[in-house]
Each structure stands twice: as structure tokens, then as C-alpha cells.
Motif scaffolding. Structure first.
Motif, PDB file in Angstrom:
ATOM      1  N   SER A  68      49.226  54.018  36.003  1.00 34.21           N
ATOM      2  CA  SER A  68      49.045  52.600  35.741  1.00 34.21           C
ATOM      3  C   SER A  68      49.649  51.766  36.867  1.00 34.21           C
ATOM      4  O   SER A  68      50.712  52.065  37.392  1.00 34.21           O
ATOM      5  CB  SER A  68      49.699  52.227  34.412  1.00 34.21           C
ATOM      6  N   ILE A  69      48.924  50.690  37.236  1.00 32.52           N
ATOM      7  CA  ILE A  69      49.429  49.806  38.295  1.00 32.52           C
ATOM      8  C   ILE A  69      49.544  48.365  37.812  1.00 32.52           C
ATOM      9  O   ILE A  69      49.986  47.506  38.561  1.00 32.52           O
ATOM     10  CB  ILE A  69      48.520  49.852  39.534  1.00 32.52           C
ATOM     11  N   ARG A  70      49.139  48.061  36.577  1.00 27.10           N
ATOM     12  CA  ARG A  70      49.188  46.691  36.085  1.00 27.10           C
ATOM     13  C   ARG A  70      50.322  46.560  35.081  1.00 27.10           C
ATOM     14  O   ARG A  70      50.237  47.047  33.963  1.00 27.10           O
ATOM     15  CB  ARG A  70      47.851  46.291  35.444  1.00 27.10           C
ATOM     16  N   PRO A  71      51.418  45.893  35.454  1.00 30.96           N
ATOM     17  CA  PRO A  71      52.547  45.753  34.534  1.00 30.96           C
ATOM     18  C   PRO A  71      52.310  44.659  33.501  1.00 30.96           C
ATOM     19  O   PRO A  71      51.382  43.861  33.620  1.00 30.96           O
ATOM     20  CB  PRO A  71      53.698  45.378  35.473  1.00 30.96           C
ATOM     21  N   ALA A  72      53.171  44.630  32.504  1.00 29.54           N
ATOM     22  CA  ALA A  72      53.107  43.572  31.500  1.00 29.54           C
ATOM     23  C   ALA A  72      53.622  42.266  32.100  1.00 29.54           C
ATOM     24  O   ALA A  72      54.344  42.256  33.086  1.00 29.54           O
ATOM     25  CB  ALA A  72      53.951  43.958  30.289  1.00 29.54           C
ATOM     26  N   GLY A  73      53.241  41.152  31.472  1.00 28.61           N
ATOM     27  CA  GLY A  73      53.733  39.863  31.946  1.00 28.61           C
ATOM     28  C   GLY A  73      52.817  38.736  31.535  1.00 28.61           C
ATOM     29  O   GLY A  73      51.737  38.954  30.978  1.00 28.61           O
ATOM     30  N   ASN A  74      53.255  37.509  31.774  1.00 27.03           N
ATOM     31  CA  ASN A  74      52.459  36.328  31.497  1.00 27.03           C
ATOM     32  C   ASN A  74      51.491  36.074  32.650  1.00 27.03           C
ATOM     33  O   ASN A  74      51.852  36.222  33.814  1.00 27.03           O
ATOM     34  CB  ASN A  74      53.359  35.106  31.295  1.00 27.03           C
ATOM     35  N   ARG A  75      50.285  35.689  32.319  1.00 29.49           N
ATOM     36  CA  ARG A  75      49.263  35.429  33.324  1.00 29.49           C
ATOM     37  C   ARG A  75      48.712  34.017  33.142  1.00 29.49           C
ATOM     38  O   ARG A  75      48.405  33.594  32.029  1.00 29.49           O
ATOM     39  CB  ARG A  75      48.133  36.447  33.223  1.00 29.49           C
ATOM     40  N   ASP A 101      35.960  31.522  35.842  1.00 27.35           N
ATOM     41  CA  ASP A 101      37.238  31.845  35.215  1.00 27.35           C
ATOM     42  C   ASP A 101      37.968  32.868  36.069  1.00 27.35           C
ATOM     43  O   ASP A 101      37.368  33.858  36.511  1.00 27.35           O
ATOM     44  CB  ASP A 101      37.037  32.424  33.807  1.00 27.35           C
ATOM     45  N   TYR A 102      39.257  32.622  36.291  1.00 23.57           N
ATOM     46  CA  TYR A 102      40.075  33.551  37.063  1.00 23.57           C
ATOM     47  C   TYR A 102      41.048  34.274  36.127  1.00 23.57           C
ATOM     48  O   TYR A 102      41.756  33.645  35.344  1.00 23.57           O
ATOM     49  CB  TYR A 102      40.854  32.812  38.148  1.00 23.57           C
ATOM     50  N   TYR A 103      41.041  35.602  36.209  1.00 21.10           N
ATOM     51  CA  TYR A 103      41.977  36.448  35.477  1.00 21.10           C
ATOM     52  C   TYR A 103      42.768  37.241  36.518  1.00 21.10           C
ATOM     53  O   TYR A 103      42.214  38.130  37.169  1.00 21.10           O
ATOM     54  CB  TYR A 103      41.241  37.404  34.544  1.00 21.10           C
ATOM     55  N   ASN A 104      44.019  36.899  36.683  1.00 20.39           N
ATOM     56  CA  ASN A 104      44.829  37.471  37.749  1.00 20.39           C
ATOM     57  C   ASN A 104      44.143  37.163  39.089  1.00 20.39           C
ATOM     58  O   ASN A 104      43.942  36.015  39.427  1.00 20.39           O
ATOM     59  CB  ASN A 104      45.052  38.966  37.540  1.00 20.39           C
ATOM     60  N   GLY A 140      32.777  38.069  39.655  1.00 21.27           N
ATOM     61  CA  GLY A 140      32.725  37.372  40.921  1.00 21.27           C
ATOM     62  C   GLY A 140      33.635  38.039  41.931  1.00 21.27           C
ATOM     63  O   GLY A 140      33.861  39.252  41.874  1.00 21.27           O
ATOM     64  N   PRO A 141      34.198  37.278  42.867  1.00 24.74           N
ATOM     65  CA  PRO A 141      35.110  37.858  43.861  1.00 24.74           C
ATOM     66  C   PRO A 141      36.304  38.540  43.200  1.00 24.74           C
ATOM     67  O   PRO A 141      36.954  37.967  42.333  1.00 24.74           O
ATOM     68  CB  PRO A 141      35.545  36.645  44.681  1.00 24.74           C
ATOM     69  N   ASN A 142      36.577  39.785  43.594  1.00 20.76           N
ATOM     70  CA  ASN A 142      37.674  40.552  43.020  1.00 20.76           C
ATOM     71  C   ASN A 142      38.035  41.684  43.969  1.00 20.76           C
ATOM     72  O   ASN A 142      37.238  42.059  44.838  1.00 20.76           O
ATOM     73  CB  ASN A 142      37.289  41.093  41.643  1.00 20.76           C
TER      74      ASN A 142
END
Length: 212
Positions: A68-75, A101-104, A140-142
Motif C-alpha cells: 500500500s502507498i496511500r496513507p490515511a488522512g484528510n483530503r 472534480d479533483y480527488y487527491n 481526467g489528468p492523473n
């Protein structure tokens, strides 16, 4: 003769002007809203529970060592929203919603069927309204390029519209959005052996904008 012609033309123009002034302005049945804001949510750690496959054979988790490379946290991400609708009746509008819409660090471009309606069923200086949307978003762009695919979305919300007259107004809205996505990550370079990860983005949104 010319003078008589000028008088006739002047009288005709004057009559048309008076008639136009007597007739009330008809508001357009089309409404467009444009909003911008943020969407925020708590993200859980990325678990290593995806299933790997080779051809038509599915293997158990951890068949390939995936970390896993995605840690927990507020986004917190940016959201841009546009709605174009047609008024079926004074308090109900149906149409299409689209935006970005942007997610991270990943962007999605949603296209959804949407309705808006006044909660209390009558138009005033301040109007409270609800929104319901359901559709599909493309990636989209990612940073994952074509490995990341979009998915189904749905979103309810409420808002307050400050009516300025002539069909224009200022908007404040808030709500919830659920966005699904899938990433098919190549393990061997040609995606014969791949890791499939299904994602669900859940965010609260807060937006401001205007309608016309």
C-alpha cells in the motif's frame, strides 16, 4: 408624400414600443448555474486486498507482493460544477450537470442527469432548493494515465439561492458525492499479470456560484 411616409413609419414604431412596454417580460425556461468550491473527506489507508489475475484465472490476495502507498488522512480537493436545465414547472428543473472534480492528484470529469427543485414550493427573494444527480465520470489528468478508469457517481445536495431578478441569482450549496473508479495496474509491463483496484471516493462538497 415623403413627410406622410415618415409620419406613418414613426407612428408604427411608437405603437410597437408602447405595446412592448405593456407586455410583461417572459422569463426564460432555461437555467444555467456555475459553481466552484471544495470537497473534503477522510480517507482510510489503502489495504492490500486487491485480486490479481492471469488470463482468466484469479488468484488470492498477496499472490503478488503488493504494498500500500496511500496513507490515511484528510483530503481536500477542488470542484467545478455546471448545471444546464429546463423548467418543467416553476419549482422543478431537470437537465444535465458536468464539471471537474479533483480527488487527491487525480481529476474526474462527471456527466450526470440532474434535477433541482424548490424545497418549499414557491419562489421568494431567498429560495432554498435541493439537487439530485446520477451519472458517470471519466478519468481526467492523473498520475496513473490510462490505468485509471472512471465510474458511476451519485450526489444529493441542498442550497440557498439569492434571487436578483430576471432569472439571475447567487448560490450557496452543500452536499455529498459518491464517485467510483477502477485502476488496473500492470505488474509485468503488458498487463498480462495485473492488479485491479476498485476505488470509492466519498466527499462532502461546499460550493458558491451564480445562476442565469
Amino acid at each position: 408624400m415623403k413627410t406622410f411616409t415618415y409620419l406613418v413609419v414613426l407612428f408604427s414604431l411608437s405603437s410597437n414600443l408602447v405595446q412592448a412596454q405593456k407586455e410583461p417580460d417572459k422569463a426564460s425556461r432555461w437555467r444555467t448555474t456555475v459553481e466552484m468550491g471544495i470537497q473534503a473527506g477522510r480517507v482510510r489507508p489503502d489495504p492490500s486486498d486487491a485480486y490479481n489475475y492471469y488470463g482468466n484465472y484469479i488468484y488470492l490476495p498477496n499472490y503478488y507482493n503488493y504494498s500500500s502507498i496511500r496513507p490515511a488522512g484528510n483530503r481536500i480537493g477542488l470542484t467545478i460544477h455546471t448545471f444546464v436545465g429546463y423548467t418543467l414547472r416553476p419549482q422543478l428543473i431537470t437537465g444535465l450537470a458536468l464539471g471537474v472534480d479533483y480527488y487527491n492528484n487525480s481529476a474526474f470529469i462527471p456527466l450526470a442527469a440532474a434535477i433541482q427543485g424548490d424545497i418549499f414550493g414557491h419562489t421568494k427573494r431567498l429560495t432554498t432548493f435541493y439537487t439530485l444527480e446520477s451519472g458517470y465520470a471519466i478519468a481526467g489528468p492523473n498520475p496513473h494515465d490510462s490505468e485509471l478508469k472512471g465510474g458511476w457517481l451519485w450526489s444529493p445536495g441542498v442550497g440557498l439561492r439569492i434571487n436578483k431578478g430576471n432569472g439571475t441569482g447567487f448560490l450557496i450549496s452543500a452536499g455529498y458525492k459518491h464517485q467510483e473508479a477502477r485502476q488496473v495496474a500492470s505488474v509485468d509491463g503488458v498487463q498480462v499479470l495485473s492488479q485491479i483496484e476498485d476505488r470509492s471516493y466519498n466527499r462532502l462538497f461546499f460550493r458558491m456560484g451564480f445562476s442565469f
